[in-house]
Write a protein that holds these residues in place. Structure first.
Motif, PDB file in Angstrom:
ATOM      1  N   THR A   1      23.323  -9.839  18.120  1.00  0.00           N
ATOM      2  CA  THR A   1      23.105  -9.819  16.813  1.00  0.00           C
ATOM      3  C   THR A   1      22.484  -8.028  16.370  1.00  0.00           C
ATOM      4  O   THR A   1      22.106  -7.494  17.553  1.00  0.00           O
ATOM      5  CB  THR A   1      21.792 -10.586  15.938  1.00  0.00           C
ATOM      6  N   PRO A   2      23.386  -7.221  15.331  1.00  0.00           N
ATOM      7  CA  PRO A   2      23.176  -5.908  15.421  1.00  0.00           C
ATOM      8  C   PRO A   2      21.550  -5.669  14.849  1.00  0.00           C
ATOM      9  O   PRO A   2      21.086  -6.359  14.435  1.00  0.00           O
ATOM     10  CB  PRO A   2      23.674  -5.519  14.408  1.00  0.00           C
ATOM     11  N   VAL A   3      21.017  -4.703  15.161  1.00  0.00           N
ATOM     12  CA  VAL A   3      19.400  -3.830  14.871  1.00  0.00           C
ATOM     13  C   VAL A   3      19.260  -4.604  13.687  1.00  0.00           C
ATOM     14  O   VAL A   3      20.094  -4.019  13.091  1.00  0.00           O
ATOM     15  CB  VAL A   3      19.411  -2.703  15.631  1.00  0.00           C
ATOM     16  N   GLY A   4      18.298  -4.512  13.425  1.00  0.00           N
ATOM     17  CA  GLY A   4      17.471  -4.439  12.058  1.00  0.00           C
ATOM     18  C   GLY A   4      18.854  -6.003  11.101  1.00  0.00           C
ATOM     19  O   GLY A   4      17.849  -5.853   9.883  1.00  0.00           O
ATOM     20  N   CYS A   5      19.015  -6.846  11.031  1.00  0.00           N
ATOM     21  CA  CYS A   5      19.334  -7.490  10.924  1.00  0.00           C
ATOM     22  C   CYS A   5      19.660  -8.156  10.001  1.00  0.00           C
ATOM     23  O   CYS A   5      19.681  -9.121   9.248  1.00  0.00           O
ATOM     24  CB  CYS A   5      18.158  -9.155  11.267  1.00  0.00           C
ATOM     25  N   GLY A   6      20.635  -6.425   9.143  1.00  0.00           N
ATOM     26  CA  GLY A   6      21.226  -6.593   8.264  1.00  0.00           C
ATOM     27  C   GLY A   6      20.277  -6.536   7.009  1.00  0.00           C
ATOM     28  O   GLY A   6      20.647  -6.593   5.595  1.00  0.00           O
ATOM     29  N   GLY A   7      19.132  -5.506   7.739  1.00  0.00           N
ATOM     30  CA  GLY A   7      17.759  -5.674   6.406  1.00  0.00           C
ATOM     31  C   GLY A   7      17.199  -6.993   6.008  1.00  0.00           C
ATOM     32  O   GLY A   7      16.055  -6.820   5.409  1.00  0.00           O
ATOM     33  N   VAL A   8      16.827  -7.669   7.281  1.00  0.00           N
ATOM     34  CA  VAL A   8      16.402  -8.736   7.232  1.00  0.00           C
ATOM     35  C   VAL A   8      14.947  -8.135   7.833  1.00  0.00           C
ATOM     36  O   VAL A   8      15.058  -8.485   8.821  1.00  0.00           O
ATOM     37  CB  VAL A   8      16.695 -10.198   7.451  1.00  0.00           C
ATOM     38  N   VAL A   9      13.808  -8.604   6.975  1.00  0.00           N
ATOM     39  CA  VAL A   9      12.798  -8.787   7.910  1.00  0.00           C
ATOM     40  C   VAL A   9      11.698  -9.074   8.389  1.00  0.00           C
ATOM     41  O   VAL A   9      11.630  -9.995   7.005  1.00  0.00           O
ATOM     42  CB  VAL A   9      11.884  -6.224   7.515  1.00  0.00           C
ATOM     43  N   TYR A  10      11.271  -9.740   9.360  1.00  0.00           N
ATOM     44  CA  TYR A  10       9.871 -10.666   9.548  1.00  0.00           C
ATOM     45  C   TYR A  10       8.406 -10.147  10.006  1.00  0.00           C
ATOM     46  O   TYR A  10       8.830  -9.322  10.711  1.00  0.00           O
ATOM     47  CB  TYR A  10      10.578 -11.871  10.510  1.00  0.00           C
ATOM     48  N   HIS A  11       8.147 -10.878   9.422  1.00  0.00           N
ATOM     49  CA  HIS A  11       6.545 -10.189   9.475  1.00  0.00           C
ATOM     50  C   HIS A  11       5.770 -11.892   9.890  1.00  0.00           C
ATOM     51  O   HIS A  11       5.338 -12.868   9.620  1.00  0.00           O
ATOM     52  CB  HIS A  11       5.586  -9.829   7.992  1.00  0.00           C
ATOM     53  N   PRO A  12       5.592 -11.708  11.258  1.00  0.00           N
ATOM     54  CA  PRO A  12       5.083 -12.367  11.784  1.00  0.00           C
ATOM     55  C   PRO A  12       3.167 -13.186  11.856  1.00  0.00           C
ATOM     56  O   PRO A  12       3.139 -13.666  13.086  1.00  0.00           O
ATOM     57  CB  PRO A  12       4.952 -11.936  13.372  1.00  0.00           C
ATOM     58  N   TYR A  13       2.729 -13.280  10.806  1.00  0.00           N
ATOM     59  CA  TYR A  13       2.029 -13.394  10.397  1.00  0.00           C
ATOM     60  C   TYR A  13       1.781 -15.054  10.400  1.00  0.00           C
ATOM     61  O   TYR A  13       1.137 -15.486   8.912  1.00  0.00           O
ATOM     62  CB  TYR A  13       1.110 -12.608   9.209  1.00  0.00           C
ATOM     63  N   ILE A  14       1.910 -15.655  11.486  1.00  0.00           N
ATOM     64  CA  ILE A  14       1.359 -17.455  11.081  1.00  0.00           C
ATOM     65  C   ILE A  14       0.323 -17.677  11.423  1.00  0.00           C
ATOM     66  O   ILE A  14       0.604 -19.134  11.330  1.00  0.00           O
ATOM     67  CB  ILE A  14       3.224 -18.159  12.339  1.00  0.00           C
ATOM     68  N   SER A  15      -0.368 -17.294  12.319  1.00  0.00           N
ATOM     69  CA  SER A  15      -1.540 -18.247  12.381  1.00  0.00           C
ATOM     70  C   SER A  15      -2.368 -18.319  11.637  1.00  0.00           C
ATOM     71  O   SER A  15      -2.177 -17.794  10.319  1.00  0.00           O
ATOM     72  CB  SER A  15      -2.195 -17.059  13.543  1.00  0.00           C
ATOM     73  N   VAL A  16      -3.306 -19.598  11.109  1.00  0.00           N
ATOM     74  CA  VAL A  16      -3.540 -20.523   9.532  1.00  0.00           C
ATOM     75  C   VAL A  16      -4.835 -19.358  10.109  1.00  0.00           C
ATOM     76  O   VAL A  16      -5.439 -19.612   8.765  1.00  0.00           O
ATOM     77  CB  VAL A  16      -4.041 -21.542  10.866  1.00  0.00           C
ATOM     78  N   ALA A  17      -5.012 -18.369  10.735  1.00  0.00           N
ATOM     79  CA  ALA A  17      -6.186 -18.179  10.826  1.00  0.00           C
ATOM     80  C   ALA A  17      -5.647 -16.217  10.051  1.00  0.00           C
ATOM     81  O   ALA A  17      -7.024 -15.356   9.919  1.00  0.00           O
ATOM     82  CB  ALA A  17      -7.017 -17.227  11.506  1.00  0.00           C
ATOM     83  N   GLY A  18      -4.536 -16.428   9.856  1.00  0.00           N
ATOM     84  CA  GLY A  18      -4.088 -15.189   8.815  1.00  0.00           C
ATOM     85  C   GLY A  18      -4.210 -13.796   9.728  1.00  0.00           C
ATOM     86  O   GLY A  18      -3.657 -13.760  11.200  1.00  0.00           O
ATOM     87  N   GLU A  19      -4.499 -12.374  10.437  1.00  0.00           N
ATOM     88  CA  GLU A  19      -4.324 -11.848  11.212  1.00  0.00           C
ATOM     89  C   GLU A  19      -5.904 -10.341  10.802  1.00  0.00           C
ATOM     90  O   GLU A  19      -6.516 -11.050   9.803  1.00  0.00           O
ATOM     91  CB  GLU A  19      -2.184 -10.824  10.596  1.00  0.00           C
ATOM     92  N   ARG A  20      -5.694 -10.007  12.344  1.00  0.00           N
ATOM     93  CA  ARG A  20      -6.473  -9.146  12.288  1.00  0.00           C
ATOM     94  C   ARG A  20      -6.356  -8.030  13.545  1.00  0.00           C
ATOM     95  O   ARG A  20      -7.277  -6.982  13.618  1.00  0.00           O
ATOM     96  CB  ARG A  20      -7.712  -9.685  13.558  1.00  0.00           C
ATOM     97  N   ALA A  21      -5.090  -7.427  13.917  1.00  0.00           N
ATOM     98  CA  ALA A  21      -4.934  -6.144  14.021  1.00  0.00           C
ATOM     99  C   ALA A  21      -3.525  -6.188  13.054  1.00  0.00           C
ATOM    100  O   ALA A  21      -2.672  -7.299  13.702  1.00  0.00           O
ATOM    101  CB  ALA A  21      -5.073  -6.728  15.669  1.00  0.00           C
ATOM    102  N   PRO A  22      -3.242  -4.799  13.141  1.00  0.00           N
ATOM    103  CA  PRO A  22      -3.898  -3.451  13.190  1.00  0.00           C
ATOM    104  C   PRO A  22      -4.659  -3.328  11.674  1.00  0.00           C
ATOM    105  O   PRO A  22      -5.070  -2.402  11.042  1.00  0.00           O
ATOM    106  CB  PRO A  22      -3.484  -2.652  12.924  1.00  0.00           C
ATOM    107  N   PHE A  23      -4.559  -4.793  11.109  1.00  0.00           N
ATOM    108  CA  PHE A  23      -5.536  -4.446  10.060  1.00  0.00           C
ATOM    109  C   PHE A  23      -6.509  -5.993   9.728  1.00  0.00           C
ATOM    110  O   PHE A  23      -5.900  -7.291  10.215  1.00  0.00           O
ATOM    111  CB  PHE A  23      -4.840  -4.963   8.797  1.00  0.00           C
ATOM    112  N   TYR A  24      -7.380  -6.320   8.716  1.00  0.00           N
ATOM    113  CA  TYR A  24      -8.003  -7.749   9.257  1.00  0.00           C
ATOM    114  C   TYR A  24      -7.255  -8.535   7.674  1.00  0.00           C
ATOM    115  O   TYR A  24      -7.299  -7.885   6.220  1.00  0.00           O
ATOM    116  CB  TYR A  24      -9.325  -7.513   9.380  1.00  0.00           C
ATOM    117  N   HIS A  25      -6.818  -9.134   7.471  1.00  0.00           N
ATOM    118  CA  HIS A  25      -6.938 -10.397   6.326  1.00  0.00           C
ATOM    119  C   HIS A  25      -6.494 -11.650   6.477  1.00  0.00           C
ATOM    120  O   HIS A  25      -5.779 -12.054   7.531  1.00  0.00           O
ATOM    121  CB  HIS A  25      -5.234  -9.979   5.568  1.00  0.00           C
TER     122      HIS A  25
END
Length: 509
Positions: A332-356
């Motif tokens: 599959t080509p680099v960049g997936c045709g412009g599709v970007v996935y943000h991997p914040y799948i935890s029920v507790a949100g995210e803590r690095a490199p930012f907290y939310h």
């Protein structure tokens, strides 16, 4: 030949590993850990069940290494960090352990960061870690606010590896790498008394053991445990270390500016620094103690690592064969045709490199030409871009020591080299956390002269991946899009959280 036993009690698996003095994994015994979910954002484990699995794993490793148990010279223990592991005066758990990835303490973090920001700043500058949901200090505050009657039944607040070591030796101790995650003043090395007073939890100061050095011998295995699992009576046990810190040692990351990434349940990026080069309290920083001397680790431990892959395998892919998944990603080509996935799948949100606390995973850029293969590769790219996000200030001329379950994939390792623009090295062996505490135990017993000697004899590498310049250039563009979308999404995540609360409040006819 001398042997060392390393025990690693991770979030997903418990392992016991016998190493020879050259760092080779002689025997590995592993069992899956069971996580008990309460409400949607609560993650717990049965402490007694974890201990039973540790015993079974140790016994399995010793039995597999038939005839060498008398040559096991020491034991080291590592495990998942932070969380809330409470035991009473008899050494019994008063409740399930609350884990580092638990999300229940949102109100406590908000009270510190939003309502009393001066305490939040003191917290960060004192401990080197910002107030986060899974911090032991924060969970102690949550227990006082919500389960005081249970908290008051306890006598000791420890960490995962300390629980295991206590059951092995009968000694209740703490050590510096775990304690410094949120309990210790990074400048003095002592429990942060003033911070506990500011948080109105100083009445529980006696629950916290004074931390000792990671490679300090703190006891010997109990005769009953030795006889049950097949170890020699009197085998010494060192204090051990937090899993991320132990893994750095197991990789040979024992010098200033070494970088390592652990592709596991949490995706932990680590930069080894001298104490004088740390900027305690600086925005988006988190520091922990390296097991060695004056070294510290700037740690960016995302909440969201390989669980993204697990979710993708369950809900998107048509196969769970990792070799086939690698082939899909590779074609599959680099960049997936412009599709970007943000991997914040935890029920507790995210803590690095930012907290939310309300961050959530998402795909951006899907159109009618997007395929299943694009989505699969986008998940891998999203985690890799998150690693780059965590290492954004690191010199690209350096090297990443890559460990964890995800490091088994050559396609992913090459992707990480391309995304970060850094050389990636894969160590020989897989149990790097257990190996780290084994090397510490070996140093404590004089098996190695020092840590340079241990790394030189026991840390070797089987694969090296160099960044591909055209792909590096492509990922530079993709990373900018990745950052713009995740920054923009922070307001949307807040809105989504409030919307869900309003929806739940609507009563059905």
């Amino acid at each position: 030949m001398k042997y060392i036993l390393g025990i690693d009690a991770g979030t997903s698996n418990v392992k016991a590993v016998l190493f020879d003095e050259c760092g080779n994994e002689v025997c590995v015994s592993s069992m899956e850990s069971r996580t008990a979910n309460g409400t949607a954002n609560q993650m717990e484990q049965d402490m007694d069940l974890i201990w039973e699995k540790v015993k079974q794993c140790v016994k399995g490793a010793i039995e597999e290494g038939t005839g060498i148990h008398d040559e096991v010279i020491a034991v080291g223990v590592t495990g998942q960090g932070e969380g809330c592991w409470l035991i009473d005066s008899e050494g019994n758990p008063v409740q399930n352990a609350i884990l580092w990835c638990d999300g229940r303490a949102v109100d406590e973090v908000k009270a510190i960061t939003d309502d009393h920001p001066e305490i939040g700043r003191r917290y960060h500058t004192t401990t080197g870690t910002p107030p986060l949901l899974g911090n032991q200090m924060i969970l102690l505050k949550w227990m006082k606010n919500n389960r005081r009657e249970i908290l008051d039944q306890a006598e000791h607040l420890i960490f995962c590896k300390d629980w295991i070591r206590y059951k092995m030796t009968g000694e209740i101790r703490a050590e510096i790498t775990d304690s410094l995650t949120s309990l210790v003043d990074v400048r003095s090395g002592a429990i942060a008394k003033e911070l506990m007073e500011a948080l109105d939890i100083y009445e529980y100061r006696s629950y916290l053991p004074e931390p000792v050095r990671s490679d300090q011998v703190v006891g010997a295995v109990l005769d009953s445990f030795a006889d049950e699992v097949g170890l020699k009576r009197g085998t010494p046990v060192i204090a051990g270390a937090l899993d991320t810190s132990a893994t750095a040692v197991g990789l040979g990351a024992i010098h200033e500016k070494d970088v390592c990434v652990i592709l596991g349940t949490t995706c932990a990026s680590e930069i080894v620094l001298k104490k004088e080069d740390c900027h305690f309290g600086a925005e988006n920083t988190r520091y922990e103690k390296h097991p060695l001397g004056n070294l510290y680790v700037e740690l960016q431990p995302t909440l969201n690592g390989t669980p993204n892959i697990d979710w993708m395998l369950e809900n998107i892919a048509l196969t769970k064969d990792f070799d086939e998944i690698d082939r899909i990603v590779d074609r599959t080509p680099v960049g997936c045709g412009g599709v970007v996935y943000h991997p914040y799948i935890s029920v507790a949100g995210e803590r690095a490199p930012f907290y939310h606390p309300y961050a959530r995973a998402s795909f951006f850029g899907i159109s009618q030409v997007t395929t299943r293969d694009h989505l699969i590769r986008a998940v891998y790219e999203g985690i890799s871009l998150s690693i780059r996000d965590c290492l954004q200030h690191v010199d690209k001329s350096g090297t990443i020591y890559l460990a964890g379950g995800g490091a088994k994939s050559p396609v992913w390792a090459q992707m990480i080299a391309d995304v970060t623009g850094m050389k990636v090295m894969i160590p020989a062996g897989e149990e790097l956390g257990a190996k780290g505490v084994a090397l510490m135990a070996g140093v404590s017993q004089g098996l190695y002269r020092d840590y340079d000697d241990a790394a030189g004899k026991a840390c070797t590498f089987k694969h090296i991946y160099l960044p591909d310049p055209p792909n590096v250039e492509k990922y530079d563009f993709l990373y900018e899009l990745y950052r713009k979308v995740r920054i923009h999404n922070q307001e949307i995540w807040d809105y989504r959280h409030q919307m869900n609360k309003k929806i739940k409040a609507i009563k059905e006819d």
